[in-house]
Enzyme design. Sequence first.
Site, short mmCIF file in Angstrom:
data_model
loop_
_atom_site.label_atom_id
_atom_site.label_comp_id
_atom_site.label_asym_id
_atom_site.label_seq_id
_atom_site.Cartn_x
_atom_site.Cartn_y
_atom_site.Cartn_z
N GLU A 63 18.04 -2.44 22.85
CA GLU A 63 19.31 -3.17 22.92
C GLU A 63 20.50 -2.20 23.00
O GLU A 63 20.35 -0.99 22.83
CB GLU A 63 19.42 -4.09 21.70
CG GLU A 63 18.36 -5.18 21.73
CD GLU A 63 18.43 -6.16 20.58
OE1 GLU A 63 17.71 -7.15 20.63
OE2 GLU A 63 19.22 -5.93 19.64
N GLU A 74 9.05 -5.85 28.14
CA GLU A 74 8.17 -5.98 29.30
C GLU A 74 8.68 -5.13 30.46
O GLU A 74 7.91 -4.41 31.11
CB GLU A 74 8.07 -7.44 29.75
CG GLU A 74 7.47 -8.37 28.71
CD GLU A 74 8.53 -9.01 27.80
OE1 GLU A 74 9.51 -8.31 27.42
OE2 GLU A 74 8.35 -10.19 27.47
ZN LIG Z 1 12.48 -10.27 29.31
#
Ligand SMILES: [Zn+2]
Length: 160
Positions: A63, A74
Amino acid sequence: MKELNIHIDIRIFPYEELNAADRELIDAAREATFRSYSPYSHFSVGAAARLADGTIVCGSNQENAAYPSGLCAERTTLFYANSRYPDQAVKTLAIAARNEQGEFLEDPIPPCGACRQVMLETETRYNQTMRILLYGSKGIYEVKKVGDLLPLSFDASAMQ
Ligand SMILES: [Zn+2]
């Protein structure tokens, strides 16, 4: 009027029923959640990709204070796998997540739409289907190919 029905087969496994290779991949995805950088959502996601040569590549969500600058586990994983091992197709992608309390989710973690789009292109790029294992502590979903998670998808062929 016609009707189009889209059918998806998902198999649900208890962890113990997975084969050793899939258990190893799930374990890697679970471990990757502990390397998540998620000070804003406190939602720790890990992913592990098994490549055609057996190599396992892991990633976690990263983040940023400028929220859109962050990236899901992912895509972190697939972009790393594709940049580090561009000649190796991704055979299986496992995903796991822990909530704010640090507990693994009971229900399988679904990938977001943007990740599904990138997963689809990974399949297309290598012209091979990619299995997806979505980890939940109550059961693991096995999806045979990304197209099952993204029906009526947009890809390069739509631009021709
Ligand atoms: Zn995602």
